[in-house]
Design a protein around this motif. Structure first.
Motif, short mmCIF file in Angstrom:
data_model
loop_
_atom_site.label_atom_id
_atom_site.label_comp_id
_atom_site.label_asym_id
_atom_site.label_seq_id
_atom_site.Cartn_x
_atom_site.Cartn_y
_atom_site.Cartn_z
N SER A 120 7.51 -4.22 -10.69
CA SER A 120 7.02 -4.95 -9.51
C SER A 120 5.62 -4.48 -9.13
N GLY A 121 5.41 -3.18 -9.15
CA GLY A 121 4.09 -2.63 -8.83
C GLY A 121 3.04 -3.06 -9.84
N ALA A 122 3.40 -3.06 -11.12
CA ALA A 122 2.45 -3.48 -12.16
C ALA A 122 2.07 -4.94 -11.97
N LEU A 123 3.04 -5.78 -11.67
CA LEU A 123 2.75 -7.20 -11.45
C LEU A 123 1.89 -7.41 -10.20
N LEU A 124 2.21 -6.69 -9.13
CA LEU A 124 1.43 -6.81 -7.90
C LEU A 124 -0.02 -6.39 -8.13
N LEU A 125 -0.21 -5.26 -8.81
CA LEU A 125 -1.57 -4.80 -9.07
C LEU A 125 -2.32 -5.74 -10.02
N PHE A 126 -1.62 -6.28 -11.00
CA PHE A 126 -2.28 -7.23 -11.89
C PHE A 126 -2.69 -8.48 -11.11
N PHE A 127 -1.83 -8.89 -10.18
CA PHE A 127 -2.15 -10.02 -9.33
C PHE A 127 -3.40 -9.73 -8.49
N TYR A 128 -3.47 -8.51 -7.92
CA TYR A 128 -4.68 -8.12 -7.17
C TYR A 128 -5.91 -8.19 -8.08
N TRP A 129 -5.77 -7.64 -9.29
CA TRP A 129 -6.90 -7.64 -10.23
C TRP A 129 -7.33 -9.07 -10.55
N ALA A 130 -6.35 -9.94 -10.82
CA ALA A 130 -6.67 -11.32 -11.20
C ALA A 130 -7.27 -12.12 -10.04
N MET A 131 -6.98 -11.71 -8.81
CA MET A 131 -7.58 -12.38 -7.65
C MET A 131 -9.07 -12.07 -7.55
N ASN A 132 -9.45 -10.85 -7.84
CA ASN A 132 -10.85 -10.41 -7.72
C ASN A 132 -11.25 -9.55 -8.91
N PRO A 133 -11.30 -10.14 -10.10
CA PRO A 133 -11.60 -9.33 -11.29
C PRO A 133 -13.08 -8.95 -11.38
N PRO A 134 -13.36 -7.81 -11.96
CA PRO A 134 -14.76 -7.40 -12.13
C PRO A 134 -15.35 -8.01 -13.41
N LEU A 135 -15.67 -9.28 -13.33
CA LEU A 135 -16.21 -9.99 -14.49
C LEU A 135 -17.67 -10.34 -14.26
N ILE A 136 -18.41 -10.46 -15.34
CA ILE A 136 -19.82 -10.84 -15.27
C ILE A 136 -19.93 -12.22 -14.63
#
Length: 167
Positions: free
Chosen positions: A96-112
């Motif tokens: 659950s934590g991994a999915l939540l954090l991945f969701f956070y990352w996908a919301m605001n990813p550090p992409l060029i």
């Protein structure tokens, strides 16, 4: 098929320490949201870029959905943190934590090409501490230390007791 759990003392200590530290991070993040009056995920969702920005806009457009997201986020962080710290339902907490954090990352990813108005700590390109912590939780789900050091021991003993009674 019986699963064999053999860890060296160093491996077990390292994994349990990682589980505890990530659990503490989740627990603290959840409690800090409880203690901040009128905390909301509004600002985070407003900054959303990339593939989940439409979903974020949907949440922001509906106050009742935003309230549910705020509630689930706060209490989900607390539940995951407690599960990891105490070694209770650890696999569920880790996934659950991994999915939540991945969701956070996908919301605001550090992409060029993606720029955010809120500055982040550090400089990231694709890989951020959020993604790293998400992958660390996957590792904890794969190496379930809580059946050796955690409250999951009692759940396992109860399952074995019930299984032995049926036989």
């Amino acid at each position: 098929m019986k699963e064999t759990k053999i860890f060296t003392t160093l491996q077990l200590t390292s994994l349990v320490t990682l589980r505890f530290l990530i659990g503490w991070h989740f627990l603290y993040e959840g409690f800090s949201k409880v203690l901040i009056p009128n905390w909301s995920s509004f600002g985070f969702l407003k900054e959303s870029k990339w593939i989940l920005s439409g979903f974020a806009q949907f949440i922001l457009a509906h106050d009742n959905v935003l309230s549910v997201v705020n509630f689930l986020n706060t209490w989900g962080l607390i539940a995951i943190g407690l599960g990891l710290i105490f070694g209770l339902f650890t696999r569920l907490a880790s996934v659950s934590g991994a999915l939540l954090l991945f969701f956070y990352w996908a919301m605001n990813p550090p992409l060029i090409g993606l720029e955010y108005s809120v500055p982040t700590e550090g400089n990231y390109l694709v890989i951020s501490k959020t993604l790293i912590e998400s992958v660390a939780l996957v590792v904890l789900a794969v190496f379930p230390t809580s059946s050796i050091f955690g409250l999951d021991i009692f759940i396992e003993k109860f399952k074995n007791f019930k299984k032995n009674r049926k036989e």
